[in-house]
Design a protein around this motif. Structure first.
Motif, short mmCIF file in Angstrom:
data_model
loop_
_atom_site.label_atom_id
_atom_site.label_comp_id
_atom_site.label_asym_id
_atom_site.label_seq_id
_atom_site.Cartn_x
_atom_site.Cartn_y
_atom_site.Cartn_z
N ALA A 165 16.56 12.72 8.36
CA ALA A 165 17.15 14.06 8.29
C ALA A 165 16.49 14.90 7.22
O ALA A 165 16.28 16.11 7.38
N GLU A 166 16.13 14.27 6.08
CA GLU A 166 15.55 15.00 4.96
C GLU A 166 14.12 14.52 4.74
O GLU A 166 13.88 13.36 4.40
N LEU A 167 13.16 15.40 4.95
CA LEU A 167 11.76 15.05 4.79
C LEU A 167 11.08 15.80 3.65
O LEU A 167 9.99 15.42 3.22
N VAL A 168 11.70 16.85 3.14
CA VAL A 168 11.05 17.71 2.15
C VAL A 168 10.93 16.97 0.82
O VAL A 168 11.89 16.38 0.32
N ARG A 169 9.72 17.00 0.24
CA ARG A 169 9.48 16.35 -1.04
C ARG A 169 10.35 16.98 -2.13
O ARG A 169 10.57 18.20 -2.15
N SER A 170 10.86 16.16 -3.01
CA SER A 170 11.75 16.64 -4.08
C SER A 170 11.06 17.73 -4.88
O SER A 170 9.92 17.58 -5.34
N GLY A 171 11.74 18.86 -5.03
CA GLY A 171 11.22 19.98 -5.80
C GLY A 171 10.47 21.00 -4.97
O GLY A 171 10.16 22.09 -5.48
N ALA A 172 10.14 20.68 -3.72
CA ALA A 172 9.40 21.61 -2.86
C ALA A 172 10.37 22.46 -2.04
O ALA A 172 11.51 22.05 -1.77
N GLU A 173 9.92 23.66 -1.69
CA GLU A 173 10.76 24.56 -0.89
C GLU A 173 10.77 24.16 0.58
O GLU A 173 11.76 24.36 1.28
N GLN A 174 9.67 23.61 1.06
CA GLN A 174 9.60 23.20 2.45
C GLN A 174 8.51 22.15 2.62
O GLN A 174 7.57 22.06 1.82
N GLY A 175 8.66 21.36 3.68
CA GLY A 175 7.63 20.41 4.07
C GLY A 175 6.98 20.89 5.36
O GLY A 175 7.63 21.52 6.21
N LEU A 232 -2.82 22.56 18.88
CA LEU A 232 -2.41 22.59 17.48
C LEU A 232 -0.88 22.63 17.42
O LEU A 232 -0.24 23.57 17.90
N LEU A 233 -0.29 21.60 16.82
CA LEU A 233 1.15 21.54 16.62
C LEU A 233 1.44 21.73 15.14
O LEU A 233 0.78 21.14 14.27
N ARG A 234 2.44 22.55 14.84
CA ARG A 234 2.83 22.79 13.45
C ARG A 234 4.35 22.86 13.38
O ARG A 234 4.99 23.52 14.20
N ARG A 235 4.90 22.14 12.39
CA ARG A 235 6.35 22.16 12.24
C ARG A 235 6.71 22.18 10.75
O ARG A 235 6.08 21.48 9.95
N VAL A 236 7.72 22.97 10.43
CA VAL A 236 8.14 23.16 9.04
C VAL A 236 9.60 22.76 8.91
O VAL A 236 10.43 23.06 9.78
N ASN A 237 9.90 22.08 7.81
CA ASN A 237 11.27 21.70 7.48
C ASN A 237 11.58 22.30 6.10
O ASN A 237 10.95 21.94 5.10
N THR A 238 12.54 23.24 6.03
CA THR A 238 12.89 23.85 4.75
C THR A 238 13.85 22.95 3.99
O THR A 238 14.46 22.03 4.55
N ALA A 239 13.99 23.23 2.70
CA ALA A 239 14.84 22.40 1.86
C ALA A 239 16.30 22.43 2.32
O ALA A 239 17.05 21.47 2.08
N ASP A 240 16.73 23.51 2.99
CA ASP A 240 18.11 23.58 3.46
C ASP A 240 18.28 22.99 4.85
O ASP A 240 19.36 23.11 5.46
#
Length: 551
Positions: free
Chosen positions: A52-62, A92-100
Motif C-alpha cells: 500500500a505504501e511505496l513512497v520512500r520516507s521523507g519523499a513527496e512521491q515515488g 512507455l509506462l509511468r506511474r506515480v504514488n504520492t505520500a498521501d
C-alpha cells in the motif's frame, strides 16, 4: 521485452535506472538487500496489487517508469488501439504514488486507468513463483494454457462461432415463445378486434370527410325553406314572371309611344336577364341541398361508429386503418406462431448438435493434449530431482460455453500413492518452484513477446538440481527475456547478464538499496560469495570460475 526500469523514491531506493537485455538476466544479493523492491516497483508500474505504501520516507512521491520494446505483432498493440493510445515500437509506462496514497498512471504520456495498465501487463510480463496467483497457479487459466500448448486456436475460434449461433438460436426461440404465449392470452381480443375493424373498414381521412358532409347536410335543413321561398318570389310565379308580363305589355304599346319606351324596355330586359340568372343560381343551390334524410342518418351512424372504435382502442380515427393492419399482423403472427416456433426449435436443435459435436471433438483433443503435456512435464521433472512426483492435467465436465465443455486444472502428487491436488496446495516451496519451471518450459513455445520473471524459483535446491533449474531458465530465455531473482550460484552462473543488489547506509544515515551491473571479475566475486558466504576464499573464486566456464 523490458528495456529499462527507472525508479525514484520508492522504499529504499532513491534513484535507480536499470537497462535490461534480452536473454537470461539474473539478480543476486544477500537476503534483505532489496531484490523484492525491484519486483514491487515493476508490479506497481504494471498496475498489480502490492504494498500500500511505496513512497520512500521523507519523499513527496515515488515514481516508476518502465520502457518496453514492442514488435509489430505484439498483443499489447490491440489494447493500446482499443484504449485510443499512441502506438509505436516502444511502450512507455509511468506511474506515480504520492505520500498521501494517490496513484496516477500514464501510458505513452497519456493518462490511463489502472485497468488499462493491468490489461497491458497481461501481455508484457509473467511472474512465476510461490505467490504466483496470476499465472500458472491460477486454475482459471489452465484451460487456455492447455489449448495454447496443443495449438487449438483454430478449433476454439470455430467453436466460439458455433456457440454464438447456438446462443442466437436459443434467444430467438425464447423470444418467439414469450411473444406467442403473450399473443395466445389475447387471441380472443385480437380476433374480435380484427373482425370488428374489417367489418367497419375505416379509410384514411374518412372521419373528416364524413364530418364535413354531415355539417353540410345539417346546415341545409336550416336554409332550405328560406331558399325555397326566395326561389318562389324570384321565379316565374313571382318577380321574374311579373317582369316578363310587364315587358310584353310595354312591347305591345311601344309602337304608339314614338320611342319613348325604348329605354325602359331595354333596362327591363337587362333586369329580366339578371333576375333569371339569380333564379337559376338559387335553383342550383336548392338542387344541391336536396338529399334523403336517411342518408344523413347513415352518415352520422358511420361517423359515430368510427369515433367510438377509435376511442375503444385509444387511437385517432385516422389511425384506425394502421391499427387494423397491426392487429391483422399480430393475428397472422399468432396463426403462424406454432409453425415459426417449430422452425426455431429445429434451428436450435441443429445449432446445438453442431456445437456439441465440435465441443466433444475439442474435448477429445484436449484429453490427448493433456497426456502429451503430462509426459512433457514429467520428462522435465526428472532432471529437477522430482522423478517420483506425478503431474496430471485433469479434465472435468463443465457447463457448455464458448470455450467448450471442459474445466482444466493442473494437479500434482509429490510422491507415488499420495493424493493429488492443486499445485499451490500440494507442493512445498521448493517443489512448487520446480513444478512451475517444468511446466513453463513445456509451455514456453507458445509465449511470444512476454518478459518472464522467476522469483527465487530455485528455492530449496542446490547442486545438480540447481544447475538443471538454471539450464531450463536459460533455455526459456534463448528466444526472449527472462529475469530471475536467485540465491543459487549455479543459476547465477548461467545468466547472460548479472545484476547485484546491495544495501548500504549513506552519509546522512539513510539505508538505500543499489543495483549494479557486474563485469567478469565482479561476477566471479559475487558467485564466490554465493558459494562461500561473507568470506570469499580463493577456493570459492576457483569454483565460481569453474561454474562460469562450464556454461
Amino acid at each position: 521485452m523490458l528495456r529499462t526500469l527507472d525508479i525514484r523514491d520508492v522504499l529504499l531506493i532513491d534513484h535507480l535506472r536499470l537497462d535490461f537485455q534480452s536473454g537470461l538476466n539474473v539478480l543476486t544479493g544477500e537476503t534483505g538487500a532489496g531484490k523484492s523492491i525491484l519486483l514491487d516497483s515493476l508490479g506497481f508500474v504494471l498496475g498489480w496489487r502490492g504494498r500500500a505504501e511505496l513512497v520512500r520516507s521523507g519523499a513527496e512521491q515515488g515514481e516508476v517508469i518502465a520502457e518496453f520494446d514492442l514488435p509489430a505483432d505484439h498483443p499489447a498493440i490491440a489494447i493500446l488501439q482499443e484504449a485510443g493510445l499512441p502506438v509505436g515500437d516502444e511502450l512507455l509506462l509511468r506511474r506515480v504514488n504520492t505520500a498521501d496514497g494517490r496513484k496516477t498512471a500514464w501510458v505513452n504520456d497519456r493518462r490511463v486507468s489502472g485497468t488499462v495498465l493491468r490489461d497491458l501487463s497481461e501481455t508484457l510480463v509473467e511472474l512465476h513463483g510461490q505467490h504466483d496467483d496470476r499465472g500458472l497457479l491460477n486454475p482459471r487459466g489452465h484451460r487456455q494454457l492447455l489449448d495454447e500448448f496443443a495449438g487449438h486456436g483454430s478449433a476454439l475460434s470455430d467453436l466460439r462461432v458455433l456457440w454464438q449461433a447456438r446462443s442466437k438460436a436459443a434467444k430467438a426461440l425464447a423470444q418467439a415463445e414469450t411473444q406467442f404465449a403473450a399473443m395466445r392470452s389475447e387471441e380472443d381480443f385480437l380476433r374480435h378486434a380484427v373482425a370488428e375493424l374489417d367489418k367497419l373498414d375505416p379509410q384514411p381521412g374518412e372521419d373528416a370527410e364524413l364530418d364535413a358532409t354531415r355539417r353540410r347536410m345539417q346546415g341545409a335543413e336550416k336554409i332550405r325553406d328560406d331558399l325555397a321561398r326566395a326561389f318562389g318570389i324570384l321565379g316565374m310565379d313571382g318577380a321574374e314572371g311579373a317582369m316578363s308580363d310587364g315587358m310584353r305589355w310595354l312591347d305591345g304599346i311601344a309602337g304608339d309611344a314614338d320611342g319613348q319606351l325604348d329605354e325602359a324596355i331595354a333596362a327591363l330586359g337587362r333586369a329580366v336577364t339578371e333576375l333569371g340568372e339569380a333564379t337559376h343560381a338559387v335553383e342550383r343551390v336548392l338542387d344541391n341541398l336536396d338529399f334523403n334524410p336517411s342518408e344523413l342518418e347513415a352518415i352520422e351512424e358511420r361517423l359515430f361508429a368510427i369515433r367510438g372504435l377509435a376511442r375503444k382502442h385509444g387511437v385517432t380515427p385516422d389511425d384506425l386503418g394502421n391499427f387494423a393492419e397491426e392487429m391483422r399482423t399480430r393475428l397472422g403472427t399468432l396463426d403462424a406462431g406454432e409453425g415459426d416456433i417449430a422452425r426455431l426449435r429445429k434451428e436450435l436443435k441443429d445449432a446445438d448438435a453442431a456445437f456439441t459435436a465440435a465441443a466433444n471433438a475439442l474435448s477429445d483433443a484436449r484429453k490427448d493434449a493433456a497426456l502429451r503435456l503430462d509426459q512433457a512435464v514429467m520428462g522435465e521433472l526428472a532432471p529437477l530431482k522430482m522423478e517420483r512426483a506425478v503431474f496430471t492435467t485433469a479434465l472435468e465436465a463443465a457447463e457448455p460455453g464458448p470455450e467448450g465443455i471442459d474445466n482444466v486444472s493442473f494437479t500434482v502428487a509429490t510422491n507415488p500413492g499420495a493424493p493429488s491436488g492443486p499445485l499451490a496446495k500440494i507442493a512445498s516451496g521448493g517443489e512448487l518452484s520446480r513444478f512451475l519451471l517444468a511446466l513453463k518450459v513445456c509451455l514456453s513455445r507458445e509465449t511470444t513477446g512476454v518478459t518472464m520473471i522467476f522469483d527465487e524459483i530455485d528455492r530449496g535446491v542446490g547442486g545438480a538440481t540447481a544447475d538443471a533449474v538454471g539450464r531450463r531458465l536459460a533455455r526459456l530465455a534463448s528466444d526472449g527475456q527472462v529475469l530471475v531473482v536467485t540465491h543459487s550460484p549455479q543459476v547465477a552462473a548461467l545468466g547472460a547478464h548479472h545484476w547485484h543488489v546491495q544495501k548500504s547506509v549513506n552519509d546522512q544515515g539513510q539505508t538505500l538499496s543499489k543495483v549494479m551491473p557486474l563485469g567478469t571479475s565482479e561476477r566471479i566475486d559475487e558467485i564466490a560469495r554465493m558459494i562461500s558466504g561473507d568470506t570469499i576464499t580463493d577456493a570459492a573464486r576457483d569454483a565460481a570460475r569453474a561454474l562460469l566456464s562450464a556454461q
